[in-house]
Write an enzyme that holds these catalytic residues in place. Structure first.
Site, PDB file in Angstrom:
ATOM      1  N   LEU A 117      55.103  99.183  27.554  1.00 12.16           N
ATOM      2  CA  LEU A 117      54.705 100.593  27.496  1.00 12.16           C
ATOM      3  C   LEU A 117      53.239 100.649  27.879  1.00 12.16           C
ATOM      4  CD1 LEU A 117      56.095 102.182  24.171  1.00 12.16           C
ATOM      5  CD2 LEU A 117      56.890 102.611  26.497  1.00 12.16           C
ATOM      6  N   ASP A 118      52.846 101.701  28.571  1.00  9.87           N
ATOM      7  CA  ASP A 118      51.418 101.883  28.857  1.00  9.87           C
ATOM      8  C   ASP A 118      50.636 101.965  27.542  1.00  9.87           C
ATOM      9  OD1 ASP A 118      52.033 102.006  31.532  1.00  9.87           O
ATOM     10  OD2 ASP A 118      51.971 104.191  31.648  1.00  9.87           O
ATOM     11  N   ARG A 119      49.395 101.564  27.602  1.00 13.14           N
ATOM     12  CA  ARG A 119      48.547 101.562  26.405  1.00 13.14           C
ATOM     13  C   ARG A 119      48.504 102.930  25.727  1.00 13.14           C
ATOM     14  NH1 ARG A 119      42.188  99.587  26.309  1.00 13.14           N
ATOM     15  NH2 ARG A 119      41.783 100.084  24.132  1.00 13.14           N
ATOM     16  N   ARG A 123      54.963 109.096  34.937  1.00 15.89           N
ATOM     17  CA  ARG A 123      53.688 109.749  35.239  1.00 15.89           C
ATOM     18  C   ARG A 123      53.563 110.072  36.737  1.00 15.89           C
ATOM     19  NH1 ARG A 123      49.618 105.582  32.508  1.00 15.89           N
ATOM     20  NH2 ARG A 123      48.058 107.077  33.267  1.00 15.89           N
TER      21      ARG A 123
END
Length: 318
Positions: free
Chosen positions: A145-147, A245
């Site tokens: 997962l992105d930060r 995104r």
């Protein structure tokens, strides 16, 4: 070198066990040589100092049970002591565990916590979990997962189980749904089918829609129309870096709070509300358990910031 020489001063040979079968050489070395920069690891692979069964190997080489990996003398930046995990993070992660069985943890990851260390981050989720659960010797991330994305992430407790879950994901049997707040989403449902290509812009990694990219598909569904924004669900058909995104940006409905792919208009709206975060949350996971075939379905509640942004947008429209 004599056998009692420090490990950093002598060549070592590691025989791959069943738990590491199928793992890439570079990923094996990242785990085995904790604290060594990735650039250094890639360098010793390219130079031929790392050998598999006495032969040169690529970073993408898949290891098999019984393979012998030669590792050159190399000093790590870590001391013998594990990284420190604050009491606050320990408590937060212990409360964040939403599913557990003998082979698997699922956590509701907080926004702002990287899933692993590196790129200026000394401590990520997986490093923290290895400290919090010292008896767990084989903890591995199943996916990423992105930060700045919150929500569900799977952590395998056995490497053999990790491979089973990854095969399940590759065959499209793991359903991942995300909630996002965006601006510009029209209609009730949209499917974005646009290939994505990773690019390097200086030190920054960015992803763009490109014919040269990998096939990528995201299904979007309207959940709620808000004042100046929309709450939308995304169902992933593929799992590319930054997929939701970039597909949102490309489709004309960028996410609020997205510093990389968002808009000044979205940033101004969040600033007016008085909250700042990427409005993306890994909401639910559903898949057949690889061992029992029982359907596992897990939902992660929204965190306080995401909830507060929703409440403010609802109030604004009332």
């Amino acid at each position: 070198m004599p056998n009692d020489a420090p490990a950093a001063d002598r060549v070592s040979f590691v025989t791959i066990d069943e738990g590491r079968h199928g793992q890439r050489l570079d990923n094996f070395l990242f785990t085995h040589l904790k604290g060594v920069p990735k650039s250094r690891i890639y360098r010793i692979i390219r130079s031929g100092e790392v050998r598999v069964n006495k032969g040169r190997a690529k970073q993408t080489t898949r290891l098999a049970t019984g393979d012998v990996v030669r590792i050159p003398p190399i000093r790590t930046s870590e001391s013998d002591a594990p990284p420190k995990v604050s009491d606050g993070l320990t408590e937060r992660l212990s409360r964040a565990c939403v599913y557990e069985d003998a082979n698997l943890f699922i956590f509701n990851k907080p926004a702002g916590l990287a899933v692993h260390g590196g790129s200026g981050v000394s401590l990520g989720l997986i490093e923290a979990l290895r400290v919090i659960y010292p008896e767990e010797r084989e903890l591995e991330l199943v996916h990423r997962l992105d930060r700045d994305t919150s929500g569900l992430i799977m952590v395998a407790r056995r490497r053999s189980f990790l491979r089973k879950l990854q095969r399940l994901m590759q065959s499209g049997k793991v359903e991942k749904r995300y909630w996002l707040i965006c601006q510009g989403f029209k209609g009730n449902e949209r499917t974005m089918e646009a290939p994505l290509l990773k690019m390097q812009n200086g030190n920054e990694r960015v992803v763009r829609v490109s014919r040269e990219g990998k096939p990528s598909v995201t299904h979007f569904r309207m959940l709620e129309r808000l004042q100046d924004a929309q709450l939308v669900e995304a169902l992933l058909e593929t799992g590319r870096t930054h997929q939701i995104r970039v597909h949102s940006q490309f489709g004309g409905f960028p996410l609020l709070g997205d510093d990389k792919y968002g808009t000044a208009k979205g940033a101004a709206l969040l600033e007016k509300i008085g909250h700042r975060r990427l409005c993306l949350h890994a909401r639910s996971l559903s898949f057949p358990h690889p061992d029992t075939q029982k359907r596992i379905s897990v939902t992660a509640p929204l965190d306080e910031d995401f909830d507060a942004i929703l409440a403010a947008l609802r109030k604004k429209g009332a």
